[in-house]
Design an enzyme around this catalytic site. Structure first.
Site, short mmCIF file in Angstrom:
data_model
loop_
_atom_site.label_atom_id
_atom_site.label_comp_id
_atom_site.label_asym_id
_atom_site.label_seq_id
_atom_site.Cartn_x
_atom_site.Cartn_y
_atom_site.Cartn_z
N GLU A 284 0.91 -1.07 0.12
CA GLU A 284 -0.18 -0.06 -0.32
C GLU A 284 1.06 1.58 -0.16
O GLU A 284 0.11 2.33 -0.41
CB GLU A 284 -1.09 -0.29 1.36
CG GLU A 284 -2.28 0.02 0.44
CD GLU A 284 -3.03 0.00 2.06
OE1 GLU A 284 -4.12 -0.55 1.89
OE2 GLU A 284 -3.13 0.53 3.45
N HIS A 305 6.60 -26.63 -1.16
CA HIS A 305 6.40 -27.23 -1.66
C HIS A 305 5.25 -27.63 -2.59
O HIS A 305 4.29 -28.41 -3.12
CB HIS A 305 5.74 -28.63 -0.42
CG HIS A 305 7.04 -29.68 -0.13
ND1 HIS A 305 7.30 -31.05 0.06
CD2 HIS A 305 7.85 -28.64 1.18
CE1 HIS A 305 8.36 -30.72 0.79
NE2 HIS A 305 8.86 -29.97 1.37
N LYS A 419 -14.54 1.03 -4.05
CA LYS A 419 -15.50 1.30 -3.31
C LYS A 419 -16.19 2.17 -4.02
O LYS A 419 -17.42 1.53 -3.49
CB LYS A 419 -14.56 2.14 -2.31
CG LYS A 419 -14.16 1.72 -0.88
CD LYS A 419 -13.59 2.23 -0.43
CE LYS A 419 -12.20 1.26 0.88
NZ LYS A 419 -11.24 2.40 2.15
O1 PA5 Z 1 -3.26 1.88 5.70
C1 PA5 Z 1 -4.29 2.09 6.02
O2 PA5 Z 1 -4.63 3.23 5.85
C2 PA5 Z 1 -6.11 0.95 5.41
O3 PA5 Z 1 -5.39 -0.71 5.23
C3 PA5 Z 1 -6.82 1.48 6.71
O4 PA5 Z 1 -5.90 0.84 7.68
C4 PA5 Z 1 -7.30 0.24 6.35
O5 PA5 Z 1 -8.43 0.56 5.39
C5 PA5 Z 1 -8.61 -0.07 7.38
O6 PA5 Z 1 -9.52 1.95 7.45
P1 PA5 Z 1 -9.61 2.38 9.31
O7 PA5 Z 1 -8.78 2.54 10.42
O8 PA5 Z 1 -9.97 3.67 8.44
O9 PA5 Z 1 -11.09 1.16 9.07
#
Ligand code: PA5
Length: 444
Positions: A284, A305, A419
């Protein structure tokens, strides 16, 4: 003092030593930018000094809240996704007895809100029906669909089971200080809450209550975990060419040579979710603007494996980083067998870990021979201290790596695309135009 080591000697057949050395000044400069708050995305650098700045008072509040939940319940469901899930899951899995869930463990920590599987929820709700359970709901934005669905389901179940008042004492919310639906709900219901600082993104939040509360609920020593991270923070932020800088320099040098996939491999199953956490952290953070090393994960020897064939013999675009644990916490010796049908008596009396270590060394030599540059991260054992060190090391390595590539390491604009489509397909109010457009596209 940090105890984790980083070894890179097995990459030099693939990239010249001088070439990697050439990346070090850039990596050190990136670390200074991260440290001084001058890198891209610098409004999300709250994680850099988290270990040294978290107060004793906050840690005590987290421990007390965990103890309160442990006293009232014997199962706590942690609801969250992405950065609001993986850090806690990684640490708890690394430190837990692998079989704790199969007997009468004093406290079970389960997870929800990280998927939208109907059968998962059916099974979870059925399981919880006769359990004394509590909920730790985590969402920084307070609006994420997956945990919101999970929380609706489990809040309803809990209130029906123990009444609204007792349910209110068994629910803890971790969210933004003032914004989002979860904050409003928590305030309305009077839940105990903890705040995720504005300047800490989800995937860098394991050292905030997001990670610390579930870890404490599971019964682990969060002060030792934070101390491990603090030791690594102090060492790295005060040492040029530190191991996070070296790791960032090596992986970027290899990426520029065409090794665009990094396989993080462990030889200890307890680290499976550390890899899952690392995949989110690096994927990310770095996968944007058409660039980034693709983070993949393997558990060895299990995946030797399955994925072993590809790693040995497939497209030569892989680099491998192995997390090696020097000492197991327990000793198990291989027994002698009088019949010796499996011809393994030559190993009788040896530790299981000795075989694992030889598998590790054999794998490293084979993969390097097969064209896969190899890095090693060596930790002395698995404990709160060393996991704290490891996670901070990876966070800093990620901040440095992303900054070296001149990207904003700390945003994730790409995750909005699914989303938007999902909301359009679900006819969410406010998405009328998108709904029309996506239906037209589907009917073409
Ligand atoms: O690293 C990030 O920002 C994302 O992976 C969020 O943690 C994830 O989308 C969850 O978001 P939130 O804590 O707002 O529900």
């Amino acid at each position: 003092m940090n105890t984790i080591k980083f070894e890179s000697d097995k990459i030099y057949g693939f990239v010249e030593k001088e070439c990697v050395a050439g990346y070090l000044p850039k990596a050190n400069a990136a670390m200074e930018q991260v440290k001084n708050g001058t890198c891209k995305g610098n409004d999300f650098l709250g994680w850099v000094n988290l270990p040294s700045s978290i107060t004793e008072e906050t840690l005590n509040d987290i421990v007390e809240t965990a103890n309160n939940l442990r006293a009232r319940t014997n199962v706590v469901v942690v609801i969250g996704i992405g950065g609001s899930y993986l850090g806690a899951k990684a640490v708890i899995e690394a430190l837990s007895n692998s079989f704790a869930y199969y007997d009468n463990a004093p406290m079970k920590v389960l997870f929800a809100g990280h998927n939208i599987g109907e059968d998962y929820y059916h099974e979870l709700v059925s399981y919880l029906a006769d359990k004394e359970f509590g909920i730790c709901v985590i969402s920084k934005s307070g609006t994420t669909t997956e945990p919101a669905i999970g929380f609706r389901l489990l809040k309803e179940l809990l209130e029906a089971k123990v009444g609204k008042e007792e349910a209110g004492k068994r629910i803890v919310a971790i969210t933004d200080e003032s914004k989002g639906a979860l904050r409003t709900l928590a305030n309305n219901e009077g839940y105990k809450t903890f705040v995720i600082p504005d300047n800490v993104g989800g995937r860098f939040s394991v050292l905030t209550p997001v990670g610390l509360l579930p870890i404490a609920i599971a019964g682990f020593d969060i002060k030792a975990f934070v101390k491990g991270a603090k030791d690594m923070e102090e060492y790295c932020l005060n040492t040029p060419d530190n191991i996070a800088v070296q790791y960032a320099a090596c992986r970027n040098a290899l990426n520029d040579k065409g090794y665009g996939v990094e396989v993080l491999a462990n030889f200890n199953h307890k680290l499976h979710y550390v890899t899952e956490w690392w995949k989110q952290l690096y994927g990310e953070s770095e996968g944007k603007d058409g660039q980034g090393i693709f983070p993949a994960g393997c558990d060895f020897t299990t995946d030797l494996h399955s994925m072993g064939q590809y790693i040995q013999d497939g497209v030569r675009m892989l680099m491998e980083t192995v997390i090696s644990v020097e000492n197991p916490n327990y000793k198990v010796l291989i027994p002698t067998d009088t019949d010796n049908l499996d011809k393994l008596n030559f190993l009788a009396g040896k530790n299981v870990d000795y075989v694992n270590k030889m598998a590790e060394l054999g794998t490293q030599l084979a993969h390097v021979d097969g064209g896969v540059p190899n890095m090693r991260i060596v930790m002395p054992n698995i404990s709160e201290q060393t996991i704290g060190e490891l996670l901070y090391f990876f966070e800093l390595g990620c901040g440095i790596s992303g900054t070296m590539c001149d990207i904003n390491t700390f945003d994730q604009p790409g995750v909005e695309a699914y989303k938007k489509n999902m909301f359009a397909l679900l006819d969410k109010p406010g998405y009328e135009e998108e709904s029309k457009a996506i239906r037209a596209k589907l009917n073409k």
